[in-house]
Design a protein around this motif. Structure first.
Motif, PDB file in Angstrom:
ATOM      1  N   LEU A   1       0.841  -1.189   0.000  1.00 55.56           N
ATOM      2  CA  LEU A   1       0.000   0.000   0.000  1.00 55.56           C
ATOM      3  C   LEU A   1       0.877   1.240   0.000  1.00 55.56           C
ATOM      4  O   LEU A   1       1.926   1.270   0.654  1.00 55.56           O
ATOM      5  CB  LEU A   1      -0.908   0.009   1.245  1.00 55.56           C
ATOM      6  CG  LEU A   1      -1.942  -1.114   1.328  1.00 55.56           C
ATOM      7  CD1 LEU A   1      -2.719  -1.012   2.633  1.00 55.56           C
ATOM      8  CD2 LEU A   1      -2.892  -1.068   0.137  1.00 55.56           C
ATOM      9  N   PRO A   2       0.490   2.274  -0.756  1.00 56.35           N
ATOM     10  CA  PRO A   2      -0.759   2.373  -1.521  1.00 56.35           C
ATOM     11  C   PRO A   2      -0.748   1.494  -2.770  1.00 56.35           C
ATOM     12  O   PRO A   2       0.308   1.062  -3.223  1.00 56.35           O
ATOM     13  CB  PRO A   2      -0.822   3.854  -1.901  1.00 56.35           C
ATOM     14  CG  PRO A   2       0.617   4.266  -1.972  1.00 56.35           C
ATOM     15  CD  PRO A   2       1.307   3.490  -0.873  1.00 56.35           C
TER      16      PRO A   2
ATOM     17  N   PRO B   1      -1.640   3.181  -8.647  1.00 57.43           N
ATOM     18  CA  PRO B   1      -2.752   3.957  -9.199  1.00 57.43           C
ATOM     19  C   PRO B   1      -2.869   3.873 -10.710  1.00 57.43           C
ATOM     20  O   PRO B   1      -3.950   4.063 -11.265  1.00 57.43           O
ATOM     21  CB  PRO B   1      -2.438   5.392  -8.752  1.00 57.43           C
ATOM     22  CG  PRO B   1      -0.949   5.416  -8.604  1.00 57.43           C
ATOM     23  CD  PRO B   1      -0.561   4.049  -8.137  1.00 57.43           C
TER      24      PRO B   1
END
Length: 303
Positions: free
Chosen positions: A100-101, A104
């Protein structure tokens, strides 16, 4: 042995295959033309994904689906359209040391209504429902379909009057499929697609296929396929197991060693194999009756 068989052609898929074969359809026109070619070769059902026309990357843009569907319908080609609803369940971790993250650029997680936006607008006769989560091939990608998400999507598809094709990649997915059926979220006849040989789901050996078939929901209509070089042998295996058949460039780009295929050629090869086995191919009208399809977008599709 299934003696009355329908062929589904999975026209393009969402895999990174666009640069591996010049025959992979990318634009809406190419995808529609390839679906029409497959139908003329003997496919009763065309399973449709869409791609970004500029990059060939997978997409779930409703406008792209709209163009593909409109082109097929305007051609007056008789083929049952099956639109994927699998896009929007792509979870990619940030890496082994720092999951994580999420990544994207590669993660695409959407709500149930958003994943079905094109289905709600275009009202195809069939759409897919990937019945579970799994480690899908290599890296940090997880195909993500939670029980709650699947219940919401199944309920929405049922309300729309679209027949869900339940995509099953492993035996645990069959357990969840049976649960959805028991809860009244999947109408009869239940339609199952056994997806074999995909890392890391069910392997495509005969014993595993037989185990999957023996655990199907009672009275369901099923198809089976494998990927890559086993796609064409699975035409015979699926028929012998009592099922229907899927071929197409989503799962395999080769006709013979070193010879790249078109969707029409893969369907023609499947049709030749099945007829040589003594099977009869079902056309779209017979498939509509068999599956009791109803499509508010097409007058006369209710059987």
């Amino acid at each position: 042995m299934n003696w009355d068989i329908f062929i589904t052609c999975a026209v393009t898929g969402s895999g990174l295959t666009a640069d591996r074969s010049e025959h992979i359809p990318i634009t809406p026109k190419q995808i529609a033309d390839s679906a029409i070619e497959a139908a003329r070769a003997g496919a009763a059902i065309a399973h449709i994904h869409v791609r970004d026309p500029a990059t060939g990357a997978p997409s779930r843009d409703p406008a792209l689906y709209r163009e593909v569907v409109q082109r097929v319908r305007d051609s007056e080609t008789d083929v049952v359209l099956n639109l994927t609803a699998g896009m929007g369940g792509d979870l990619v971790l940030g890496g082994t040391d720092c999951p994580l993250p999420l990544d994207p650029a590669k993660t695409d997680m959407a709500g149930s209504d958003e994943r079905l936006a094109h289905v709600a607008e275009l009202l195809p006769e069939i759409c897919t429902l990937d019945c579970g989560s799994m480690n899908f091939a290599e890296g940090d990608y997880v195909m993500t379909n939670t029980p709650a998400m699947l219940r919401a999507m199944a309920r929405r598809v049922q309300t729309l009057g679209v027949r869900p094709e339940i995509e099953v990649f492993d035996t645990g997915h069959l357990v969840l499929a049976k649960q959805l059926v028991s809860e009244g979220l999947i109408d009869d006849p239940v339609m199952i697609q056994l997806c074999m040989g995909i890392p890391y789901g069910a392997p495509n050996d005969m014993a595993t296929l037989q185990a999957m078939v023996q655990n199907l929901p009672a009275g369901c209509v099923f198809s089976a396929f494998s990927i890559g070089r086993m796609q064409l042998p699975y035409v015979a295996m699926a028929a012998l197991a009592g099922g229907n058949v899927r071929v197409g460039l989503e799962d395999n780009i080769w006709l013979n060693r070193g010879v790249k295929a078109t969707n029409g050629q893969l369907v023609e090869r499947a049709a030749t194999t099945l007829r040589a086995m003594g099977a009869r191919l079902l056309g779209p009208a017979e498939v509509r009756r068999k599956l009791r399809l109803r499509n508010p977008a097409v007058q006369g599709a209710v059987a």
